[in-house]
Design a protein around this motif. Sequence first.
Motif, mmCIF file in Angstrom:
data_model
loop_
_atom_site.group_PDB
_atom_site.id
_atom_site.type_symbol
_atom_site.label_atom_id
_atom_site.label_comp_id
_atom_site.label_asym_id
_atom_site.label_seq_id
_atom_site.Cartn_x
_atom_site.Cartn_y
_atom_site.Cartn_z
ATOM 1 N N ASP A 171 18.752 24.943 33.771
ATOM 2 C CA ASP A 171 17.631 25.558 34.484
ATOM 3 C C ASP A 171 17.877 25.627 35.985
ATOM 4 O O ASP A 171 17.295 26.465 36.678
ATOM 5 N N MET A 172 18.751 24.759 36.501
ATOM 6 C CA MET A 172 19.079 24.781 37.925
ATOM 7 C C MET A 172 20.196 25.774 38.246
ATOM 8 O O MET A 172 20.579 25.923 39.407
ATOM 9 N N GLY A 173 20.726 26.446 37.224
ATOM 10 C CA GLY A 173 21.732 27.473 37.456
ATOM 11 C C GLY A 173 23.161 26.982 37.437
ATOM 12 O O GLY A 173 24.053 27.645 37.987
ATOM 13 N N TYR A 174 23.417 25.853 36.779
ATOM 14 C CA TYR A 174 24.779 25.322 36.686
ATOM 15 C C TYR A 174 25.346 25.546 35.284
ATOM 16 O O TYR A 174 24.602 25.549 34.295
ATOM 17 N N VAL A 175 26.628 25.710 35.214
ATOM 18 C CA VAL A 175 27.333 25.858 33.951
ATOM 19 C C VAL A 175 28.126 24.583 33.689
ATOM 20 O O VAL A 175 28.906 24.145 34.545
ATOM 21 N N VAL A 176 27.914 23.974 32.537
ATOM 22 C CA VAL A 176 28.675 22.789 32.142
ATOM 23 C C VAL A 176 29.874 23.261 31.326
ATOM 24 O O VAL A 176 29.716 23.812 30.243
ATOM 25 N N PHE A 177 31.109 23.086 31.881
ATOM 26 C CA PHE A 177 32.282 23.553 31.146
ATOM 27 C C PHE A 177 33.093 22.408 30.557
ATOM 28 O O PHE A 177 34.058 22.638 29.824
ATOM 29 N N HIS A 178 32.691 21.168 30.855
ATOM 30 C CA HIS A 178 33.334 20.010 30.231
ATOM 31 C C HIS A 178 32.393 18.830 30.399
ATOM 32 O O HIS A 178 31.695 18.719 31.403
ATOM 33 N N ALA A 179 32.364 17.944 29.406
ATOM 34 C CA ALA A 179 31.470 16.787 29.488
ATOM 35 C C ALA A 179 32.042 15.625 28.691
ATOM 36 O O ALA A 179 32.811 15.820 27.735
ATOM 37 N N LYS A 180 31.648 14.430 29.099
ATOM 38 C CA LYS A 180 32.016 13.220 28.380
ATOM 39 C C LYS A 180 30.760 12.379 28.212
ATOM 40 O O LYS A 180 30.062 12.089 29.192
ATOM 41 N N ILE A 181 30.443 12.014 26.982
ATOM 42 C CA ILE A 181 29.241 11.240 26.685
ATOM 43 C C ILE A 181 29.663 9.968 25.962
ATOM 44 O O ILE A 181 30.448 10.010 25.009
ATOM 45 N N ASP A 182 29.153 8.839 26.422
ATOM 46 C CA ASP A 182 29.517 7.565 25.811
ATOM 47 C C ASP A 182 28.305 6.647 25.840
ATOM 48 O O ASP A 182 27.540 6.633 26.812
ATOM 49 N N THR A 183 28.090 5.917 24.767
ATOM 50 C CA THR A 183 27.033 4.918 24.722
ATOM 51 C C THR A 183 27.629 3.598 24.264
ATOM 52 O O THR A 183 28.457 3.548 23.351
ATOM 53 N N GLU A 184 27.214 2.546 24.912
ATOM 54 C CA GLU A 184 27.660 1.209 24.543
ATOM 55 C C GLU A 184 26.453 0.294 24.606
ATOM 56 O O GLU A 184 25.915 0.019 25.681
#
Length: 334
Positions: free
Chosen positions: A167-180
């Motif tokens: 909604d802020m106008g950014y494009v996510v082209f790579h991401a890393k998600i981790d939960t511990e």
Amino acid sequence: MRSVGVKQTMDHTEIELTGSDRPGLLSELSAVLKHLKCNVVNAEVWTHNTRAAAVIQVTDEETGTSITNLERLSRIKALLCNVLKGSNKSSLAKTIVSHSVTHTDRRLHQMMFADRDYEQTGEDVLEDRQRPNVDVVNWYDKDYSVVTIRCKDRPKLLFDTVCTLTDMGYVVFHAKIDTEGPESYQEYYIRHVDGSPVKSDAERQRVTQCLEAAIKRRVSEGLKLELCTTDRVGLLSDVTRIFRENSLTVSRAEVTTKDGKAVNTFYVRDASGYPVDAKAIEFIRQVIGQTILKVKGSPEDVKSVSQEPPTRFLFGGLFKSRSFVNFSLVRSYS
């Protein structure tokens, strides 16, 4: 800014509201809808940083279908705007009519973002250990920005952060998600839609503030009340009026109805900022009748008082005997 918007479907009329939060606001809004012969079939209400946003689906009390009369819709919007203004009659109010369909949670994020709830206007009630840690840095040789988020994990956390970046106008082209354990770590590589990274310290601060707000909107401090009963016109108005009469204010609400049953979840706090009074909860049990009451959480979250029998505002016939109310004290991250 206060606003009321209306969307039409074949089954119901959807009303969007944004404005300043205050004790008893949901009670006032639902009372107006009851007076206008609107039955609330579904609703979701968020509050954050003195702001409030709601998406409420209503039907006509007599026909059980959507409201199509333009004059009546105009009256509904005007009266709800007056409630949102409260005593501040100089506040701006606007109405919008749209036929688009948007995911309710996504729409609430957009509404609160547009209402600038990310701007700090008062004391943040979240403890330091609960506050999200958001950092934004630029990798200029790669021509993108890296956003890292560390916070308590909860359902829909990924949805909230990705929707906000989009909604802020950014494009996510790579991401890393981790939960511990109970913690979540998110790392996003973002660019503007024009391919540029975050361009200034002011923009970096705004991204940080907006992501923090998106995370905290679902964090509900206080007493969780779950109500399941036979649905009827005015149910939401009656329940929230009881809360208001016992000095409780709703910080978040989810209202659903299906097959003649209403399942409502409320997060309530003491209107004066004190711990929720156990006597008020006991009184609400007497008002509703035939209840199941469970209180969970640390003892200091509920102020212990003597269990004196209530003697006022008794509406024992308000709910059917087969209804139940389940109360649990939680800090909700769902």
